[in-house]
Design a protein around this motif. Structure first.
Motif, PDB file in Angstrom:
ATOM      1  N   ARG A 164     -52.487 -26.083 -13.919  1.00  0.00           N
ATOM      2  CA  ARG A 164     -52.810 -25.516 -12.610  1.00  0.00           C
ATOM      3  C   ARG A 164     -51.960 -24.284 -12.325  1.00  0.00           C
ATOM      4  NH1 ARG A 164     -52.554 -28.701  -6.740  1.00  0.00           N
ATOM      5  NH2 ARG A 164     -52.657 -26.832  -5.420  1.00  0.00           N
ATOM      6  N   ARG A 195     -59.306 -24.182  -9.567  1.00  0.00           N
ATOM      7  CA  ARG A 195     -58.141 -24.628  -8.798  1.00  0.00           C
ATOM      8  C   ARG A 195     -57.078 -23.533  -8.754  1.00  0.00           C
ATOM      9  NH1 ARG A 195     -56.448 -27.745  -4.723  1.00  0.00           N
ATOM     10  NH2 ARG A 195     -55.966 -25.605  -4.142  1.00  0.00           N
ATOM     11  N   ASP A 200     -55.614 -21.501  -5.439  1.00  0.00           N
ATOM     12  CA  ASP A 200     -54.193 -21.370  -5.131  1.00  0.00           C
ATOM     13  C   ASP A 200     -53.826 -19.919  -4.860  1.00  0.00           C
ATOM     14  OD1 ASP A 200     -53.862 -24.086  -5.416  1.00  0.00           O
ATOM     15  OD2 ASP A 200     -53.020 -23.974  -7.439  1.00  0.00           O
ATOM     16  N   ASP A 235     -53.785 -23.613  -1.215  1.00  0.00           N
ATOM     17  CA  ASP A 235     -52.931 -24.723  -1.608  1.00  0.00           C
ATOM     18  C   ASP A 235     -52.210 -25.324  -0.411  1.00  0.00           C
ATOM     19  OD1 ASP A 235     -51.595 -22.267  -1.380  1.00  0.00           O
ATOM     20  OD2 ASP A 235     -49.926 -22.945  -2.630  1.00  0.00           O
ATOM     21  N   GLN A 236     -51.961 -24.512   0.639  1.00  0.00           N
ATOM     22  CA  GLN A 236     -51.258 -24.966   1.824  1.00  0.00           C
ATOM     23  C   GLN A 236     -51.997 -24.502   3.077  1.00  0.00           C
ATOM     24  OE1 GLN A 236     -48.709 -27.019   1.974  1.00  0.00           O
ATOM     25  NE2 GLN A 236     -48.460 -27.122  -0.256  1.00  0.00           N
ATOM     26  N   ASP A 295     -53.960 -27.842   1.456  1.00  0.00           N
ATOM     27  CA  ASP A 295     -54.867 -28.020   0.339  1.00  0.00           C
ATOM     28  C   ASP A 295     -56.285 -28.155   0.864  1.00  0.00           C
ATOM     29  OD1 ASP A 295     -56.375 -29.030  -1.866  1.00  0.00           O
ATOM     30  OD2 ASP A 295     -54.511 -29.718  -2.769  1.00  0.00           O
TER      31      ASP A 295
END
Length: 217
Positions: A94, A201, A205, A210-211, A213
């Motif tokens: 990832r 993925r 990101d 990712d934040q 998710d």
């Protein structure tokens, strides 16, 4: 330009800027990266390590023009990373596929990831790091002493290169053990679906999904 080093258990070839045009590494190539940090949107790609599983590690140093390099101008490396007939074998793919997309502008595929494989079949433990897996499945002790060193330096030390090489030299053997477990537990098809998703993925990101998710509740 290539520089060859010999460590106790491996041959390490350092290539400045790109792989040799005529280098063949077979149908499955172990790949890892070293960077200035752990945020692929911010931190610079510094080194790409590759191995055919034959005891030799090829380390490509990526230097920006400000340090006398060519940045992402490495056509032979890019060609290998995107060849559809060559599987790229990672541990924690990832991150690596994201940093390679950010640093080189390529989508790396097809891929396999030993961390995902370990999490699918070794559910009795939370120890899925490369160091732990090599110790428990292969009886190999890896040193992580150089993990936090300065990978952006124009000249890398023999100790840094030996550490970087160790991250790819054992991935073929590790995958063989984990693939056997995936087949035994009936989860190989599920693992392969996860592997196919990894380039997407990594792209998510890089876009900041990712934040939080995107798959979180």
């Amino acid at each position: 330009m290539a520089k060859t080093l010999f460590s106790p258990n491996a041959v390490i070839k350092l290539h400045k800027h790109d792989l040799p045009a005529d280098l063949a590494l077979g149908p499955v190539v172990a790949v890892d990266t070293e960077t200035m940090g752990l945020d692929p949107r911010r931190d610079r790609l510094c080194l790409v390590q590759l191995s055919a599983g034959d005891g030799t590690a090829h380390c490509v140093q990526i230097l920006p023009p400000s340090l006398g390099g060519r940045g992402g101008d490495c056509p032979h490396l890019k060609r290998l990373l995107t060849r559809p007939d060559v599987v790229k074998l990672f541990h924690f793919a990832r991150f690596d596929v994201a940093i390679l997309r950010a640093g080189l502008g390529v989508e790396v595929a097809p891929v396999r990831c030993t961390k995902i494989a370990a999490k699918l079949v070794r559910t009795f433990t939370e120890r899925h790091g490369l160091k732990e897996l090599c110790r428990e499945l292969l009886g190999v002790e890896l040193s992580k002493q150089q993990q936090s060193s300065d990978w952006g330096a124009p000249e890398l030390t023999p100790e840094q290169l030996a550490y970087a090489a160790s991250d790819v030299l054992h991935l073929h053997a590790l995958w063989a053990r984990l693939e056997t477990l995936l087949i035994r537990e009936g989860r190989l098809e599920l693992a392969e679906a996860c592997f196919r998703f990894l380039p997407a993925r990594g792209a998510l990101d890089l876009l900041g999904y990712d934040q939080p998710d995107i798959f979180a509740h």
